[in-house]
Enzyme design. Sequence first.
Site, PDB file in Angstrom:
ATOM      1  CG  ASP A 163      -1.909   1.102   1.272  1.00  0.00           C
ATOM      2  OD1 ASP A 163      -2.069   1.791   0.243  1.00  0.00           O
ATOM      3  OD2 ASP A 163      -2.527   1.308   2.330  1.00  0.00           O
TER       4      ASP A 163
ATOM      5  CG  ASP B 173       1.804   8.225  -6.781  1.00  0.00           C
ATOM      6  OD1 ASP B 173       1.470   7.543  -7.760  1.00  0.00           O
ATOM      7  OD2 ASP B 173       0.984   8.839  -6.067  1.00  0.00           O
TER       8      ASP B 173
END
Length: 287
Positions: free
Chosen positions: A158, A161
């Site tokens: 998770d 970017d």
Amino acid sequence: MSHQETWHETLHDHFGQYFTVDNLLYRDTTGQQDLVIFENAALGRVMALDGVVQTTERDEFIYHEMMAHVPLIAHGGAKKVLIIGGGDGGMLREVSRHPGVEQITMVEIDAGVVTFCKQYLPRHNAGAFDDPRFKLVIADGVNFVSQSSEKFDVIISDCTDPIGPGESLFTSNFYQDCARCLNEGGIFVAQNGVCFLQQDEVVNSHRKLGHYFSDISFYQAAVPTYYGGIMTFAWASQNPALRQLDTATLAARIDETALTCRYYNAAIHHGSFALPQYLLNALSASR
């Protein structure tokens, strides 16, 4: 920032989105990242790191349901789950809804994110931080998997970017270590950006994962906050059959888990692996 000031995301050059800041709740540098949490009339509470939106109260359920339930339902018997990142607690909340999971380890690089999200985004974790199956490790996820002797059934990256602290979670070394840390029949999934605007990110992940997994693909979900198209998630395992379950099998597993979701269901799961032709072409050209 003052009342009704606007906050602009800085992820992409020449293109972006803005939010009105109806109530600034927190802004500071955590020691690792610049963290801001504010209220927005359309999307509820919004958290951003280093100028990039990470999550909002209004639509976070789509992202977290798809990242958690697709691999867990496909696996069908996961006992040990590793979450890399996930400091807001939303991924933990969804993983903890699976009664068959016996251990959930979350490795978060920034303790400040966990602390502030507990205070300002309590709906995300919904009490999951108190689950007795949960263990929090404050560490770099790359270092954790490189040094770990533990094996997991599902690993969920998770990640942010691939900029700043999140960049190392898209490297070949990280993928290799994740493959090593999976039990037989294990599944690895990872956030992989919006493929229309971040196609290179998807192509690079596909190429790197191919060195360590025999079955690599991507699946998608429409998350409004992550503008620019459809959100893409990397999928990697050693068993292609896990990705090809029919809707009847998926539905039966969902019923067995007593899972009720707002976005995820058997048909969504099955259909999410259908990719647009421009992405298929790009992946084919990269081989």
